[in-house]
Design an enzyme around this catalytic site. Structure first.
Site, PDB file in Angstrom:
ATOM      1  N   ARG A   1       0.757  -1.202  -0.082  1.00  0.00           N
ATOM      2  CA  ARG A   1      -0.028   0.168  -0.121  1.00  0.00           C
ATOM      3  C   ARG A   1       0.906   1.230  -0.015  1.00  0.00           C
ATOM      4  O   ARG A   1       2.102   1.337   0.644  1.00  0.00           O
ATOM      5  CB  ARG A   1      -0.830  -0.034   1.290  1.00  0.00           C
ATOM      6  CG  ARG A   1      -2.052  -0.970   1.368  1.00  0.00           C
ATOM      7  CD  ARG A   1      -2.930  -0.785   0.116  1.00  0.00           C
ATOM      8  NE  ARG A   1      -4.336  -1.500   0.135  1.00  0.00           N
ATOM      9  CZ  ARG A   1      -4.339  -2.697  -0.798  1.00  0.00           C
ATOM     10  NH1 ARG A   1      -3.496  -2.874  -1.412  1.00  0.00           N
ATOM     11  NH2 ARG A   1      -5.256  -3.443  -0.708  1.00  0.00           N
TER      12      ARG A   1
ATOM     13  N   GLU B   1      -3.358   7.324  -4.545  1.00  0.00           N
ATOM     14  CA  GLU B   1      -3.681   7.001  -5.999  1.00  0.00           C
ATOM     15  C   GLU B   1      -4.999   6.842  -6.290  1.00  0.00           C
ATOM     16  O   GLU B   1      -5.889   6.917  -5.320  1.00  0.00           O
ATOM     17  CB  GLU B   1      -3.136   5.319  -5.958  1.00  0.00           C
ATOM     18  CG  GLU B   1      -3.713   4.429  -5.171  1.00  0.00           C
ATOM     19  CD  GLU B   1      -3.397   3.042  -5.396  1.00  0.00           C
ATOM     20  OE1 GLU B   1      -2.237   2.515  -5.246  1.00  0.00           O
ATOM     21  OE2 GLU B   1      -4.091   1.930  -5.691  1.00  0.00           O
TER      22      GLU B   1
ATOM     23  N   HIS C   1      -1.041  -0.219  -9.731  1.00  0.00           N
ATOM     24  CA  HIS C   1      -1.598  -1.079  -8.800  1.00  0.00           C
ATOM     25  C   HIS C   1      -2.133  -2.342  -9.680  1.00  0.00           C
ATOM     26  O   HIS C   1      -3.188  -2.628  -9.778  1.00  0.00           O
ATOM     27  CB  HIS C   1      -2.786  -0.428  -8.053  1.00  0.00           C
ATOM     28  CG  HIS C   1      -3.220  -0.903  -6.839  1.00  0.00           C
ATOM     29  ND1 HIS C   1      -3.651  -0.494  -5.788  1.00  0.00           N
ATOM     30  CD2 HIS C   1      -3.300  -2.250  -6.256  1.00  0.00           C
ATOM     31  CE1 HIS C   1      -4.040  -1.294  -4.665  1.00  0.00           C
ATOM     32  NE2 HIS C   1      -3.436  -2.391  -5.092  1.00  0.00           N
TER      33      HIS C   1
HETATM   34  C1  DGY Z   1      -5.582  -6.387  -3.008  1.00  0.00           C
HETATM   35  O1  DGY Z   1      -5.862  -7.534  -3.142  1.00  0.00           O
HETATM   36  O2  DGY Z   1      -5.479  -5.806  -1.730  1.00  0.00           O
HETATM   37  C2  DGY Z   1      -5.043  -5.607  -4.108  1.00  0.00           C
HETATM   38  O3  DGY Z   1      -4.019  -4.530  -3.550  1.00  0.00           O
HETATM   39  C3  DGY Z   1      -6.086  -5.151  -4.829  1.00  0.00           C
HETATM   40  O4  DGY Z   1      -6.695  -3.870  -3.976  1.00  0.00           O
END
Ligand code: DGY
Length: 327
Positions: A242, A271, A289
């Site tokens: 993250r 983001e 992402h």
């Molecule tokens: C997750 O599965 O947490 C990925 O980052 C997609 O949001």
């Protein structure tokens, strides 16, 4: 609309078979627009709904829960759940589920791809070539860092961290070191060939440091100026977890001043907005992402989220609950 069916919201575009499956069980309100619903729109669309199929782009806050008292289940198509106030859901006896396991290997692949692209300066090379700036071979042209045989530091050693450790150790002969809130059992450490280090020691020793830990108030900006100062000037930093784990201004300064060599980021604090200080740097590889973004994995995640929602609202045990105590 079927008056006898429970009402649920599918808050983002979803595969057709998932929409069909949920429509067979529930009276579905489907937001199939490209952009996520705003917080106000989400609150309005959740009125009268007992279930929600969401993704990482919908925030489930205590205020939202208070405004949607009929909500009983929130099923996110993501493994991360920092967008959901889990404690508030539990307090209101709202079941929350996520989608672990089905994305582990795919996300580890992307982490390793980003590590390789970062260490071997592939982003710089591609931009230069496309811009017509490739003039000739030279001994030090785009010379980057080795990956094989170096020390791979993994911060956060859950399922995805361990999948990355296996790639590093068995695929690239790397020395694997890690730091995690809780240490792995000795047999798992032995299987992965992974050494446990304090966080500071991991930062000092890693040639390539990859962040795979969950984001929370405690892990916010866990990589900032002081942590970057401990890293080798030749080190690379990769973040696939993250964006909020990294102080992006501090990272941009460290990259600009060559206090670390390069970074690869798949996630960003604001983001889809990306800090302009990062965009202007050559020694950084940026992806939007896409850690779990293969079609088989995204389908598996969507189907697992739907299975969770059906189970949660029909009295069956949901496959992957985060707060099973509310059941
Ligand atoms: C997750 O599965 O947490 C990925 O980052 C997609 O949001």
């Amino acid at each position: 609309m079927d008056a006898l069916k429970l009402k649920v919201l599918i808050a983002r575009r979803a595969p057709a078979d998932v929409v069909e499956k949920l429509s067979a069980h529930f009276d579905v309100d489907f937001h199939d627009g490209e952009a996520p619903l705003s917080a106000d729109e989400l609150r309005a669309r959740l009125q009268g709904k007992v279930g929600a199929y969401i993704t990482g782009t919908e925030r489930i806050t205590a205020e939202l829960l208070a405004a949607c008292p009929e909500l009983r289940a929130v099923c996110t198509m993501s493994v991360g759940y920092n967008h959901i106030d889990l404690a508030a859901c539990t307090a209101r006896r709202v079941l929350v589920t996520n989608t672990p396991d089905v994305l582990t290997e795919t996300t580890a692949d992307l982490g390793f791809a980003l590590l390789m692209a970062t260490a071997r300066r592939m982003g710089e090379g591609e931009r230069l070539l496309r811009d017509g700036l490739w003039k000739s071979w030279a001994w030090d042209f785009l010379a980057g860092a080795d990956v094989h045989g170096t020390t791979l530091g993994i911060l956060g050693m859950g399922r995805i961290g361990q999948a990355i450790a296996r790639r590093g150790r068995f695929g690239f002969g790397m020395n694997v070191a890690y730091h995690n809130r809780s240490r792995l059992p000795a047999d798992t450490e032995a299987e992965l060939g992974a050494r446990y280090l304090s966080k500071d020691e991991l930062l000092r020793q890693a040639d390539h440091l990859i962040l795979v830990l969950p984001y929370s108030a405690e892990s916010h900006h866990c990589i900032a100026t002081a942590e970057l100062a401990l890293m080798k000037p030749t080190a690379t930093l990769v973040n696939i977890a993250r964006g909020g784990l990294v102080d992006e201004d501090a990272l941009a300064a460290a990259l600009r001043e060559h206090r670390i060599a390069a970074a690869g980021l798949d996630v960003f604090e604001g983001e889809p907005r990306v800090n302009p200080a990062l965009l202007s740097l050559p020694n950084i590889v940026l992806t939007p992402h896409i850690g779990s973004a293969t079609m088989p994995t995204r389908l598996a995640m969507a189907r697992l989220a739907a299975d969770n929602l059906v189970a949660a609202l029909t009295g069956a045990p949901p496959p992957t609950p985060l707060n099973p105590e509310v059941l």
